[in-house]
Design an enzyme around this catalytic site. Structure first.
Site, PDB file in Angstrom:
ATOM      1  N   GLN A 150      51.696  34.196  31.250  1.00 30.71           N
ATOM      2  CA  GLN A 150      50.389  33.754  31.753  1.00 30.71           C
ATOM      3  C   GLN A 150      49.849  32.535  31.023  1.00 30.71           C
ATOM      4  OE1 GLN A 150      48.793  38.083  31.576  1.00 30.71           O
ATOM      5  NE2 GLN A 150      47.655  37.095  33.195  1.00 30.71           N
ATOM      6  N   ARG A 174      46.584  39.553  20.087  1.00 33.40           N
ATOM      7  CA  ARG A 174      47.591  40.303  20.826  1.00 33.40           C
ATOM      8  C   ARG A 174      48.277  39.359  21.784  1.00 33.40           C
ATOM      9  NH1 ARG A 174      47.156  43.570  26.017  1.00 33.40           N
ATOM     10  NH2 ARG A 174      49.188  44.631  26.125  1.00 33.40           N
ATOM     11  N   HIS A 187      55.589  42.407  28.595  1.00 31.16           N
ATOM     12  CA  HIS A 187      54.409  42.205  29.452  1.00 31.16           C
ATOM     13  C   HIS A 187      54.857  41.606  30.776  1.00 31.16           C
ATOM     14  CE1 HIS A 187      49.794  41.784  29.240  1.00 31.16           C
ATOM     15  NE2 HIS A 187      50.144  41.545  30.495  1.00 31.16           N
ATOM     16  N   ASN A 194      53.489  46.882  28.191  1.00 32.68           N
ATOM     17  CA  ASN A 194      52.138  46.702  28.718  1.00 32.68           C
ATOM     18  C   ASN A 194      52.079  47.311  30.122  1.00 32.68           C
ATOM     19  OD1 ASN A 194      49.376  45.294  28.717  1.00 32.68           O
ATOM     20  ND2 ASN A 194      50.296  44.632  30.635  1.00 32.68           N
ATOM     21  N   GLU A 195      51.319  48.374  30.276  1.00 33.54           N
ATOM     22  CA  GLU A 195      50.962  48.936  31.577  1.00 33.54           C
ATOM     23  C   GLU A 195      52.173  49.291  32.452  1.00 33.54           C
ATOM     24  OE1 GLU A 195      48.156  46.316  33.384  1.00 33.54           O
ATOM     25  OE2 GLU A 195      46.578  46.893  32.002  1.00 33.54           O
ATOM     26  N   ASN A 201      43.825  49.605  28.225  1.00 33.45           N
ATOM     27  CA  ASN A 201      43.295  48.450  28.942  1.00 33.45           C
ATOM     28  C   ASN A 201      42.283  48.976  29.956  1.00 33.45           C
ATOM     29  OD1 ASN A 201      45.153  47.007  27.534  1.00 33.45           O
ATOM     30  ND2 ASN A 201      46.441  46.462  29.261  1.00 33.45           N
ATOM     31  N   TYR A 211      39.131  48.028  32.756  1.00 30.16           N
ATOM     32  CA  TYR A 211      38.430  47.007  33.536  1.00 30.16           C
ATOM     33  C   TYR A 211      37.380  47.568  34.471  1.00 30.16           C
ATOM     34  CZ  TYR A 211      41.729  43.570  31.781  1.00 30.16           C
ATOM     35  OH  TYR A 211      42.455  42.755  30.955  1.00 30.16           O
ATOM     36  N   GLU A 223      42.852  45.581  26.095  1.00 31.51           N
ATOM     37  CA  GLU A 223      42.325  44.605  27.062  1.00 31.51           C
ATOM     38  C   GLU A 223      41.009  45.109  27.632  1.00 31.51           C
ATOM     39  OE1 GLU A 223      44.898  43.401  30.270  1.00 31.51           O
ATOM     40  OE2 GLU A 223      46.644  43.315  28.949  1.00 31.51           O
ATOM     41  N   TRP A 271      40.092  40.451  26.845  1.00 28.80           N
ATOM     42  CA  TRP A 271      40.979  39.774  27.783  1.00 28.80           C
ATOM     43  C   TRP A 271      40.164  38.737  28.499  1.00 28.80           C
ATOM     44  CZ3 TRP A 271      46.119  39.606  28.242  1.00 28.80           C
ATOM     45  CH2 TRP A 271      46.604  38.813  29.285  1.00 28.80           C
ATOM     46  N   GLU A 284      46.664  34.324  36.495  1.00 31.08           N
ATOM     47  CA  GLU A 284      46.349  35.710  36.848  1.00 31.08           C
ATOM     48  C   GLU A 284      47.343  36.227  37.879  1.00 31.08           C
ATOM     49  OE1 GLU A 284      44.742  37.950  35.438  1.00 31.08           O
ATOM     50  OE2 GLU A 284      45.170  39.401  37.020  1.00 31.08           O
ATOM     51  N   TRP A 285      48.621  36.204  37.502  1.00 37.96           N
ATOM     52  CA  TRP A 285      49.710  36.753  38.307  1.00 37.96           C
ATOM     53  C   TRP A 285      49.660  36.260  39.748  1.00 37.96           C
ATOM     54  CZ3 TRP A 285      52.988  37.897  34.804  1.00 37.96           C
ATOM     55  CH2 TRP A 285      52.594  38.439  33.586  1.00 37.96           C
TER      56      TRP A 285
HETATM   57  O1  LIG Z   1      43.880  41.272  35.672  1.00 32.65           O
HETATM   58  C1  LIG Z   1      43.538  40.969  34.364  1.00 32.65           C
HETATM   59  C2  LIG Z   1      44.598  41.483  33.413  1.00 32.65           C
HETATM   60  C3  LIG Z   1      45.944  40.762  33.517  1.00 32.65           C
HETATM   61  O2  LIG Z   1      45.767  39.372  33.401  1.00 32.65           O
HETATM   62  C4  LIG Z   1      46.859  41.310  32.397  1.00 32.65           C
HETATM   63  O3  LIG Z   1      48.079  40.601  32.284  1.00 32.65           O
HETATM   64  C5  LIG Z   1      47.185  42.771  32.650  1.00 32.65           C
HETATM   65  O4  LIG Z   1      47.609  43.417  31.454  1.00 32.65           O
HETATM   66  C6  LIG Z   1      46.013  43.488  33.257  1.00 32.65           C
HETATM   67  N1  LIG Z   1      45.951  44.767  33.582  1.00 32.65           N
HETATM   68  C7  LIG Z   1      44.765  44.976  34.198  1.00 32.65           C
HETATM   69  C8  LIG Z   1      44.299  46.301  34.721  1.00 32.65           C
HETATM   70  N2  LIG Z   1      45.295  46.897  35.498  1.00 32.65           N
HETATM   71  C9  LIG Z   1      45.578  46.524  36.798  1.00 32.65           C
HETATM   72  C10 LIG Z   1      45.310  47.375  37.827  1.00 32.65           C
HETATM   73  C11 LIG Z   1      45.661  47.025  39.112  1.00 32.65           C
HETATM   74  C12 LIG Z   1      46.273  45.825  39.361  1.00 32.65           C
HETATM   75  C13 LIG Z   1      46.540  44.954  38.322  1.00 32.65           C
HETATM   76  C14 LIG Z   1      46.177  45.301  37.027  1.00 32.65           C
HETATM   77  C15 LIG Z   1      44.070  43.821  34.228  1.00 32.65           C
HETATM   78  N3  LIG Z   1      44.852  42.914  33.630  1.00 32.65           N
END
Ligand SMILES: OC[C@@H]1[C@@H](O)[C@H](O)[C@@H](O)c2nc(CNc3ccccc3)cn21
Length: 451
Positions: free
Chosen positions: A24, A81, A125, A169-170, A297, A299, A357, A405, A412-413
């Protein structure tokens, strides 16, 4: 800073940081002998990423990290991180080592330590070496060995001076986004593949922890998961059952095996015929290799109703109209962070937790005309979530630190560069960094260790 009431003080030694991920922010994906990752392939596949954006340049962090570390230091950050791009150090993912890639990350770690900033390294990641994807990637049972060999290489290279490590990561996003729904690399859409990938992610995690113990590396190793508390839209049996399926699918699918050695019972219903036979006991034992800390993490939350059309968990989120939402359409719900942290403590015990995050995307202009750049919504959202962390600590949850974060606006992917999460604004046309007001607000909290 709360200017009127008594300040909310954080425990002595609480760690304040910020987070990024290699694909990223780094740019230069093929520099100095690096091999391509699945995200290099995915972003260069037409239609996969908004506006055709790629990580070819990103924030040029691969070259500008000294400047970015100086900015971290100016904000008083105590930890950073970041993730290792696996295919920089092992271009084919296994076998041949690229010394230039190892040397790069050693320079980054040493520059952080010189600046008094503790590295917190994420081994994976989402940017799997493309050469491993050609061998099946997360669908190949050998990936647990490949990951353990990669982890061992990193522990031998940096294990003497990096205090915090995480394996993945996730994993939920990797399996759900990459294999169930196909919206993230490698872009597959199959419940059968998602279940297989989920199991191999867990196995790789466990083998990575075993490799850490065997390497004699100092420091502590953990797993980073995304947690989103699920609240039933009503007390109808259908909504209550849907809420449990949604919670099992996202929040318990990885934590139950790692921390309890069992699989959430609702998953057989969620995956249906795609749910495999019970895994061998020796594999469940590897997955359960004890970790030192858990990365959370956070949000947003979701309010859940039964929805037979929503695949695979047959549950969907009820829009919370009237609530503040971010540019990623996530409801701002700080109470969910407190609830999530107390849920973890009550279900799994009081293992050390880092908020690895937490942040929010709100509109910022492409170029910053003033410094600091006002970002009131991000600033207020930050303060409210820090208060939520403080509440969890007050409820007895062993929270050790918090990583915003993100340090920088970044890729952003699949959203491309359209969503800005950074404390630091990045003008992608010039690569100029500009502090946002939220960065200064965060710096004030760090300086006082209080809100
Ligand atoms: O979207 C913000 C960040 C992303 O930039 C990070 O690389 C990643 O670790 C990250 N995870 C989430 C929360 N999880 C999530 C849930 C559904 C779709 C995508 C991410 C948010 N984010």
């Amino acid at each position: 800073m709360n200017a009127h009431a008594d300040p909310l003080r954080f425990p002595p030694g609480f760690v304040w940081g910020a987070a990024t991920a290699a694909y990223q922010v780094e740019g230069s994906p093929l520099a100095d002998g690096a091999g391509p990752s699945i995200w290099h392939r995915f972003s260069h596949t037409p239609g996969r990423v908004r506006d055709g954006d790629t990580g070819d340049v990103a924030c040029d962090h691969y070259r500008r990290y000294p400047e970015d570390i100086a900015l971290m230091r100016s904000l008083g950050l105590q930890s950073y991180r970041f993730s290792i791009a696996w295919s920089r150090v092992l271009p084919e993912g296994r076998g041949r080592i690229n010394q230039a890639g190892l040397d790069h990350y050693a320079r980054v770690v040493d520059a952080l330590l010189e600046a008094g900033i503790a590295p917190n390294i994420t081994l994976y990641h989402w940017d799997l070496p493309a050469a491993l994807d050609d061998r099946g990637g997360w669908l190949n049972p050998d990936i647990a060995d490949w990951f353990a060999d990669y982890a061992t290489l990193m522990f031998r290279t940096l294990g003497d001076r990096v205090p915090l490590w995480s394996t993945l990561n996730e994993p939920w996003v990797v399996a759900d986004g990459g294999y169930m729904h196909g919206v993230l690399a490698p872009g597959h859409r199959s419940a059968f593949e998602a279940a297989i990938a989920a199991h191999h992610l867990l196995l790789a995690h466990g083998r990575g922890v075993q490799a850490f113990r065997a390497s004699g590396a100092r420091g502590q190793i953990g797993l980073v998961v995304n947690l989103e508390p699920k609240y039933p839209a009503s007390h109808s049996p259908a909504d209550l059952a849907a809420t449990l399926r949604a919670e099992a699918y996202m929040n318990r699918q990885y934590l139950d095996p790692v921390l309890r050695g069992t699989h959430a019972e609702e998953l057989a219903e969620v995956f249906g015929e795609a749910w495999p036979a019970p895994r061998p006991a020796e594999q469940m034992a590897v997955i359960r290799e004890p970790i030192d800390w858990l990365g959370v993490n956070y949000y947003t939350r979701s309010v859940v109703r039964a929805d037979e059309s929503a695949w695979p968990q047959r549950a969907s989120a009820v829009p919370q109209r009237g609530a503040l939402h971010t540019e990623t359409a996530w409801e701002v719900y700080p109470r969910g962070l407190t609830d999530t942290l107390t849920w973890v403590k009550n279900r799994y015990g009081n293992l050390p937790i880092y908020i690895t995050e937490n942040g929010s995307a709100f509109f910022d202009p492409p170029s910053a005309e003033v410094d600091p750049l006002p970002d009131p919504l991000r600033t207020q959202t930050l303060h409210k979530h820090l208060a939520a962390v403080h509440a969890a600590i007050g409820a007895g949850v062993d929270v050790r630190g918090y990583y915003a974060w993100s340090l920088l606006d970044n890729l952003e992917w699949a959203h491309g560069y359209s969503k800005r999460f950074g404390l630091l604004h990045v003008d992608y046309a010039t690569q100029r960094r500009t502090r946002k007001a939220s960065a200064l607000a965060y710096a004030a909290v760090i300086a006082a260790n209080a809100l």
